[in-house]
Each structure stands twice: as structure tokens, then as C-alpha cells.
Write a protein that holds these residues in place. Structure first.
Motif, PDB file in Angstrom:
ATOM      1  N   ALA A 103      26.144  18.359  29.453  1.00 59.85           N
ATOM      2  CA  ALA A 103      26.591  18.458  28.091  1.00 59.85           C
ATOM      3  C   ALA A 103      28.041  17.702  28.195  1.00 59.85           C
ATOM      4  N   LYS A 104      28.491  17.533  27.014  1.00 60.81           N
ATOM      5  CA  LYS A 104      29.771  16.678  26.967  1.00 60.81           C
ATOM      6  C   LYS A 104      30.916  17.691  27.638  1.00 60.81           C
ATOM      7  N   SER A 105      31.619  16.627  28.329  1.00 61.98           N
ATOM      8  CA  SER A 105      32.998  17.184  28.713  1.00 61.98           C
ATOM      9  C   SER A 105      33.882  17.689  27.746  1.00 61.98           C
ATOM     10  N   PHE A 106      34.781  18.734  28.147  1.00 62.86           N
ATOM     11  CA  PHE A 106      35.808  19.210  27.090  1.00 62.86           C
ATOM     12  C   PHE A 106      36.558  18.410  26.364  1.00 62.86           C
ATOM     13  N   ASP A 107      36.674  17.099  27.159  1.00 61.55           N
ATOM     14  CA  ASP A 107      37.831  15.917  26.839  1.00 61.55           C
ATOM     15  C   ASP A 107      36.816  15.292  25.654  1.00 61.55           C
ATOM     16  N   GLN A 108      35.525  15.320  25.529  1.00 63.36           N
ATOM     17  CA  GLN A 108      34.991  14.662  24.488  1.00 63.36           C
ATOM     18  C   GLN A 108      34.750  15.438  23.146  1.00 63.36           C
ATOM     19  N   LEU A 109      35.441  16.737  23.128  1.00 64.03           N
ATOM     20  CA  LEU A 109      35.277  17.659  22.042  1.00 64.03           C
ATOM     21  C   LEU A 109      36.483  17.457  21.315  1.00 64.03           C
ATOM     22  N   ASP A 110      36.328  17.684  19.862  1.00 66.46           N
ATOM     23  CA  ASP A 110      37.426  18.162  19.034  1.00 66.46           C
ATOM     24  C   ASP A 110      38.476  19.175  19.923  1.00 66.46           C
ATOM     25  N   THR A 111      39.811  18.718  19.908  1.00 68.06           N
ATOM     26  CA  THR A 111      40.532  19.697  20.962  1.00 68.06           C
ATOM     27  C   THR A 111      40.596  21.098  20.660  1.00 68.06           C
ATOM     28  N   ARG A 112      40.459  21.526  19.406  1.00 68.79           N
ATOM     29  CA  ARG A 112      40.498  23.139  19.068  1.00 68.79           C
ATOM     30  C   ARG A 112      39.031  23.734  19.386  1.00 68.79           C
ATOM     31  N   ALA A 113      38.043  22.615  19.112  1.00 66.50           N
ATOM     32  CA  ALA A 113      36.597  23.182  19.337  1.00 66.50           C
ATOM     33  C   ALA A 113      36.446  23.578  21.017  1.00 66.50           C
ATOM     34  N   SER A 156      45.967  26.049  25.857  1.00 65.72           N
ATOM     35  CA  SER A 156      46.615  24.877  25.078  1.00 65.72           C
ATOM     36  C   SER A 156      46.526  23.428  25.379  1.00 65.72           C
ATOM     37  N   ALA A 157      46.383  22.841  24.548  1.00 70.36           N
ATOM     38  CA  ALA A 157      46.176  21.300  24.989  1.00 70.36           C
ATOM     39  C   ALA A 157      47.057  20.468  23.975  1.00 70.36           C
ATOM     40  N   ARG A 158      47.724  19.385  24.621  1.00 65.51           N
ATOM     41  CA  ARG A 158      48.391  18.513  23.961  1.00 65.51           C
ATOM     42  C   ARG A 158      47.978  17.669  22.686  1.00 65.51           C
ATOM     43  N   GLY A 210      53.601  17.518  20.359  1.00 70.12           N
ATOM     44  CA  GLY A 210      53.238  18.966  20.218  1.00 70.12           C
ATOM     45  C   GLY A 210      51.899  19.548  20.681  1.00 70.12           C
ATOM     46  N   PHE A 211      51.495  20.630  20.841  1.00 67.32           N
ATOM     47  CA  PHE A 211      50.373  21.088  21.497  1.00 67.32           C
ATOM     48  C   PHE A 211      49.785  22.383  20.661  1.00 67.32           C
ATOM     49  N   TRP A 212      48.345  22.251  20.634  1.00 66.34           N
ATOM     50  CA  TRP A 212      47.645  23.483  19.843  1.00 66.34           C
ATOM     51  C   TRP A 212      47.592  24.347  20.928  1.00 66.34           C
ATOM     52  N   ILE A 213      47.903  25.654  20.578  1.00 69.34           N
ATOM     53  CA  ILE A 213      47.812  26.876  21.362  1.00 69.34           C
ATOM     54  C   ILE A 213      47.197  28.046  20.553  1.00 69.34           C
ATOM     55  N   THR A 214      46.433  29.095  21.375  1.00 64.23           N
ATOM     56  CA  THR A 214      45.815  30.061  20.687  1.00 64.23           C
ATOM     57  C   THR A 214      46.669  31.133  19.842  1.00 64.23           C
ATOM     58  N   ALA A 215      46.444  31.353  18.835  1.00 58.65           N
ATOM     59  CA  ALA A 215      47.333  32.242  17.938  1.00 58.65           C
ATOM     60  C   ALA A 215      47.095  33.552  18.680  1.00 58.65           C
ATOM     61  N   SER A 216      48.226  34.411  18.565  1.00 61.46           N
ATOM     62  CA  SER A 216      48.402  35.690  19.111  1.00 61.46           C
ATOM     63  C   SER A 216      47.609  36.789  18.839  1.00 61.46           C
TER      64      SER A 216
END
Ligand SMILES: [Zn+2]
Length: 215
Positions: free
Chosen positions: A2-12, A35-37, A45-51
Motif C-alpha cells: 500500500a502507499k506510504s503515508f507520505d504519498q497520501l494527502d497530509t490530512r487523509a 500533526s504534520a508540517r 504551519g502544521f495540520w493538527i487534529t481538532a479537539s
């Protein structure tokens, strides 16, 4: 494969990591945060999970883009969302380690048990020299590795401040830490690397919890 996580859209990719960690019992209920940069040219910035979101059911929109330099929200995909209550810890990691591209924090029973065996006055947990440590690029006989331990203050920014202060002076040999009675935080130069390293640390925590008297 399967694809590496790094090949997917960051939030997906982050949502998929959360599902897998949830299934492993490391993100029960709404616990933990990932989170991921996602830098643009002008604003780090970085994407992070909503509370407060159940981690087994995250969607791509359940993330916020927040600043690295300050606590600004750069992009909010759902009006009611607030950044994770532990965003300041992620920000501290990204500020101290410019090469970190992802930071993953989970709550596991084994990590809580393993660190509970360490005296409250100690700030490190000596890890057993297990083969899996090679997952942190530690290629040596009988590695002597200490996992940094931090107190679990109710005031999360205080935890973040202590992490930033300590690691600015003394960076750990592995890209991981544990907060007592709480859980582990692991970072990596990619999301896939951080994911792999959470598994490594959880393997070691599980070993230590079962070993009973510690090492
Ligand atoms: Zn937490």
C-alpha cells in the motif's frame, strides 16, 4: 505494498494513522493528537487534529492548520473546531527540531505502566537494549538510551515549555518522550517515520510493562 503515508494527502494520511492507532487501543475515545508540517512559502504551519474528536472516525476536515511561531489558526475547515488542547507540545517539538515533519501523541496503558516504575524524581527512563531500537537509526551494540520523562501538568503549555527548554539545551538521542501518567510523543522527518517510531516505542513500553520490575 500500500502507499506510504507520505504519498497520501497530509490530512487523509493523519486520519488513517489515527484509525490504526485507535484500533491498537492507543487513542481511546478522543485521546491523543496527531500533526504534520504543511508549510507554505510565507507561514510555517502544521495540520493538527481538532479537539475532542473520536480518533477512530476522523475525516479529512477534522484538522486545523496552525502556526509554528505562534498560536495562530491559519486555516479552519469546520467553524466549531478548535485545535487540540495539546497543540503547544507539537509546536514546541517543531520549534526545537526543524527537521521534524510529523509529531504523533498517543495514550497507552503500557506507556503509563512503564513510566510509573520510574521514581518521581527521575527525568529519564532507561530503555532495554532491544533490537527494535534500530528503528531510531541506533546501530550499536547494547545501546544505552534514555527516554525523556516529563511531569503531567494540568497546564499543558507548562509541559510544552519544559520540553522546549530542556531539548533546546539537551536534545534526546531518540525522537521521543513520555509524559508521566499520560502517554508518549514521537516525531520524525516524515509521517511514515514518525508512525514507525510510535510502534517501536510502544513495543518497548509493552515490554517494560510486562517485564514488571523494569530494567
Ligand atoms: Zn495527551
Amino acid at each position: 505494498m500500500a502507499k506510504s503515508f507520505d504519498q497520501l494527502d497530509t490530512r487523509a494520511a493523519l486520519a488513517e494513522v489515527a484509525r490504526q492507532f485507535y484500533q491498537r487501543g492507543w487513542m481511546p475515545g478522543t485521546a491523543g493528537n496527531l500533526s504534520a508540517r504543511a508549510d507554505d512559502n510565507t507561514r510555517p504551519g502544521f495540520w493538527i487534529t481538532a479537539s475532542g474528536m473520536p480518533k477512530g472516525q476522523l475525516e479529512d476536515n477534522d484538522f486545523l492548520l496552525v502556526g509554528v511561531r505562534d498560536d495562530s489558526v491559519i486555516e479552519r475547515l469546520r467553524a466549531a473546531h478548535k485545535p487540540s488542547a495539546e497543540t503547544s507540545i507539537h509546536r514546541a517539538i517543531y520549534r526545537v527540531f526543524p527537521h521534524a515533519r510529523a509529531c504523533l501523541h498517543v495514550h497507552s496503558v503500557d506507556a503509563c505502566i512503564a513510566v510509573s516504575r520510574v521514581a518521581a524524581t527521575l527525568t529519564t527512563l532507561r530503555l532495554p537494549p532491544l533490537e527494535v531500537l534500530k528503528g531510531f537509526d541506533l546501530w550499536e551494540e547494547n545501546p544505552q538510551i534514555d527516554l525523556p520523562v516529563f511531569p503531567n501538568w494540568l497546564d499543558v503549555p507548562r509541559i510544552a515549555h519544559e520540553i522546549e527548554q530542556r531539548f533546546s539545551v539537551t536534545p534526546p538521542r531518540i525522537s521521543a518522550l513520555v509524559v508521566r501518567d499520560h502517554g508518549i510523543t514521537v516525531w520524525g522527518e516524515s509521517l511514515q517515520q514518525a508512525f514507525n517510531r510510535v510502534e517501536v516505542v510502544e513495543f518497548i513500553m509493552s515490554y517494560m510493562a510486562r517485564a514488571g520490575s523494569g530494567v
